[in-house]
Every structure is written in C-alpha cells, then in structure tokens.
Design a protein around this motif. Structure first.
Motif, short mmCIF file in Angstrom:
data_model
loop_
_atom_site.label_atom_id
_atom_site.label_comp_id
_atom_site.label_asym_id
_atom_site.label_seq_id
_atom_site.Cartn_x
_atom_site.Cartn_y
_atom_site.Cartn_z
N SER A 48 -5.42 32.41 18.98
CA SER A 48 -4.83 32.04 20.27
C SER A 48 -3.68 32.96 20.63
N ARG A 49 -2.85 33.30 19.64
CA ARG A 49 -1.73 34.22 19.92
C ARG A 49 -2.23 35.58 20.39
N LYS A 50 -3.45 35.95 19.96
CA LYS A 50 -4.02 37.25 20.34
C LYS A 50 -5.04 37.12 21.47
N ASN A 51 -5.09 35.93 22.09
CA ASN A 51 -5.98 35.68 23.24
C ASN A 51 -7.46 35.92 22.91
#
Length: 457
Positions: free
Chosen positions: A174-177
C-alpha cells in the motif's frame, strides 16, 4: 571381523531396523494430529483443503523469502499442467536483516514493482493475488494469515515479531501504491506438493530433501483432531518430519550421536541429522577420522595421523560424497581427486579407494532407506491406512525437491528399491517418485489461486 567392516556394517540397515522406523514415525505422525503441546511442531495444518486439477489458468504473483534471497515471480497457469514463470532474485542484505520491519517490507514491495515492470501486464483496477512462501516460523491461523514467531538466520527486525505477515506485506504494498492482495501463505514443502500436483494430479505427498528435509501430505480432516477451523473433508499437513525421530527407534551410530550432541539443539531433528545434505558429509568425516586413527584406512599414506584439513567440523562436504559415488569404476579414481585436491592426501592404495567408496555408498544408502521408510509411512497415511493401501489401484506420486534427491547419484533408484522392500512389489509398482521443482514460487501462486476460488479456508 575387521574394525573397518564392523564400522561399515553399522550403516547397513536390516529389515527389522527399517520396520522400527516405519512404526516409530507412524506413532509420531498420529500423535502430531492431536497434540496441542506448543513444543510439538509436527503435523501443522496448512488450511489448504484441495489440490489443483492441472487445468487452472490465470496469472498470479508469488514471493519466496528465505534466509539469503528473496525471489519474486509472476506465474502464468496455462492449463494442462503447464506454467510459465518470470522470476527475479534479490539478495537480502545484512542491513535489511537487522533494520526495521517497515524498511524490509518496503523493499519487498519495491522488488515486486520491479517484477511487474518486466512482465508488462494489463492490471486495470483489479487486485493482483499473491502467494507467499515464508521460510520462518509462523503461527498460521488461516491460509493467508500467520503471526511471525521467530526468524533467525541472521534476521533481527524491529516491530515484526507477533504481527500478521499478511498485514505486514500488504501495508508495504500500500505504501508503494501496488494493488496486491496476499491470498496464501505456505511452507516450501506444501508448495512442493501443490506445484507437483498441478503437473501430476496423482501427487499426494511432497518432500524436500536438500540441506534439510521435510514433507507434506493430504490427510483426512476427521483425523486432524487439533484442527479447529471451518469444516472440510481433507487437509494438507506440513509434517515437519525433520523434527521427528526418537532415539528409541532410530538406528543411531556413535557418530550420529556425536553430531546431535554438538548441534545447536541436541535431541531435536534426529531424523534430519541422519539423512539430509547438511549432515551426510559430516557423518562420513567423523567415521573417516576414527578409521584413520585406528589405522583401519590410509595406513600406508597417513599411518594414523589425521590431516589438519580433515579436523574442522563440516570439512568434508556431501558434494564430495556425490563426486566419489558418481565414479563406480573398479579403481575409483574420483577418491584420489577429492582427497588430493581438498585434503592434500595422495598415494592412496586401491584398497583405500575401495574402502572410501564403500563407506560413502553405505551412508548414502542409509539416507535413502530412512527417507523411503518415512515416505512409506506417509503413503499409508495418505491412502487411509495400511489396510486400505492394498485396495488402492491407482498410481500415487511423491514429488521430491532438493539437491540430495536430484544430484546425489542413483538416489531415486535407491529409494525406490527400499520402498519395494517395505511395501512389496505390488504396492510399490503403484508408487512414482518424481523430481519436483519451483515449489516455492509455483506452489505459492497455485495456493493463491485455490484460495481465491474458495478451495482453501
């Protein structure tokens, strides 16, 4: 009887000794189905309740995280037991191993993004489903969930222990989309079983036989009394047979006992310490040192003096045994090559070379015999017990991954010969031993597929 022959004979197992292994492991397999003792790590439910048919299709991601490398893969299931795999391998640095959990899982996400650039797929807005092979201790609570218990292998990550692996991974994605959903978390042995079943649907057992050893098989859910998940008819179990093997039934020599005594955890994994690639060479080294000191071998060249290069633990590699046994010619020149190149020992007599070859063969043969005994036990379990095995007429395949099975000379033939002795020719004729590969990636992707489609709970 000479000292050499008496020593050699300790590694030649009788029919009675083999049967004791079968009976002893059967008892431990049954005990593991019901025990709630946290110290007993055997017979772990995988929460996977069916195998692939070989006809599945689709694209699934996989990561295989070990002690040294992270492998990322895009696995294309093509149907008819065929797969296409795009894979990348990334070394896990010491800095990552001893850093924060956030840094580790961000890095895993970056590695996954690198793979996705290579495979060039049309993701649209849909999530990509991932299977994960995790070679560290987990308390698994569902097919896609497990709390990290301990890592070892040089890892000391902050803020990871006790947390759910699915959450750790997906937060990093999620942090890296990255729209990636973790649909399955498995052990490498389970992956071997599942991936080989896709190729050979008759597969009921998966085995790892490499540096270490382990196995997984399909058990009737009614037999797994410690399982308290959703109702199902069958369950793939990670046996952790490496942790099995009580001294009361294993044919341990004094050399095996010495290896166990100096190991990190004495009294643990006795079975693995007698059969796997990490230990076979060391067993040979201990025997050889004893024989040299007793002047039962190499007398003319060494006269009872052990070369310094042979004294350190693990100095004699299992690879050397493989090299020696690959040369079955009468003069066994491969023995000269190994000892001159690696230990500075030359001028060996023909008798010395023959003794070395025979000892290497006996230790390798014992490993094959003990592994065959363990497989026979699982064949009984996977087919509903020994009585029912007589009635089973279809082929049962055992998929085996690992360097010992793949590269040690004639190992599969040795195992099959021992299985025939144990099962009898009629039963053994319905068993196939097949080399399995890519269990960590293909197996994880397949379990993600099975889970996504409701086949695992």
């Amino acid at each position: 009887m000479s000292f050499f022959q008496g020593t050699l004979n300790q590694f030649v197992l009788s029919k009675e000794q083999i049967q004791k292994i079968v009976d002893g492991m059967t008892e431990e397999f049954v005990e593991g189905l019901s025990t709630t003792d946290p110290k007993n790590i055997t017979q772990q439910p995988s929460f996977i309740t069916r195998l692939p048919t070989g006809q599945e299709t689709g694209l699934y991601l996989a990561i295989d995280m070990g002690g040294t490398n992270l492998r990322t893969a895009a696995v294309h299931l093509l149907g008819d037991g065929k797969v296409g795999v795009t894979m990348e391998k990334h070394e896990i640095t010491q800095e990552l191993k001893t850093g924060t959990g956030e840094a580790m899982f961000d890095w895993i996400a970056d590695c996954t993004a690198s793979l996705l650039k290579k495979v060039v797929i049309d993701m649209g807005n849909a999530d990509l489903h991932m299977g994960v092979t995790f070679s560290f201790a987990l308390h698994q609570t569902a097919v896609n969930r497990g709390k990290v218990l301990a890592m070892g292998k040089g890892f000391d990550l902050s803020d990871v222990m006790g947390k759910d692996l699915k959450d750790l991974l997906e937060t990093g994605f999620s942090r890296k989309n990255l729209p990636v959903t973790v649909s399955a978390i498995i052990n490498d042995t389970v992956g071997t079983l599942v991936s080989h079943a896709y190729i050979s649907p008759s597969t009921k057992i998966g085995v790892i036989l490499a540096t270490g050893t382990n196995a997984a098989y399909i058990e009737r859910a009614s037999e797994v009394s410690k399982y308290n998940g959703p109702a199902c008819e069958q369950m793939i179990l990670n046996t952790e047979w490496d942790a099995m093997g009580k001294a009361s039934y294993l044919p341990q020599t004094k050399y095996d006992k010495e290896i166990d005594a100096v190991s990190l955890v004495p009294g643990f994994q006795e079975f693995e310490k007698m059969v796997s690639g990490l230990y076979m060479g060391e067993i040979f080294r201990l025997v050889l040192v004893d024989l040299i000191e007793q002047k039962a071998i190499f007398e003319s060249s060494l006269n009872g003096q052990v070369p310094e290069a042979l004294r350190p633990a693990k100095a004699f590699k299992t690879l050397f045994m493989s090299t020696i046994e690959s040369d079955s010619s009468a003069d066994h020149k491969a023995v000269d090559k190994v000892f001159k190149t690696s230990f500075g020992v030359d001028s060996l007599t023909s008798e010395d070379r023959t003794k070395v070859f025979n000892l290497v063969h006996a230790i390798g043969q014992r490993s094959a015999a003990m592994t065959a005994a363990a497989c026979a036990t699982l064949l009984y379990k996977a087919n509903g017990g020994s009585v029912h095995l007589d009635a089973v007429k279809e082929i049962t395949t055992i998929g085996i991954d690992g360097s010992v099975f793949e590269k040690y000379p004639q190992f599969s033939q040795k195992m099959m010969k021992e299985l025939t002795k144990i099962l009898g020719e009629d039963r053994a004729s319905r068993v196939r031993l097949e080399l399995a590969r890519d269990g960590g990636s293909v197996g994880a992707a397949l379990v993600a597929m099975i889970s996504r489609n409701g086949g695992a709970m």
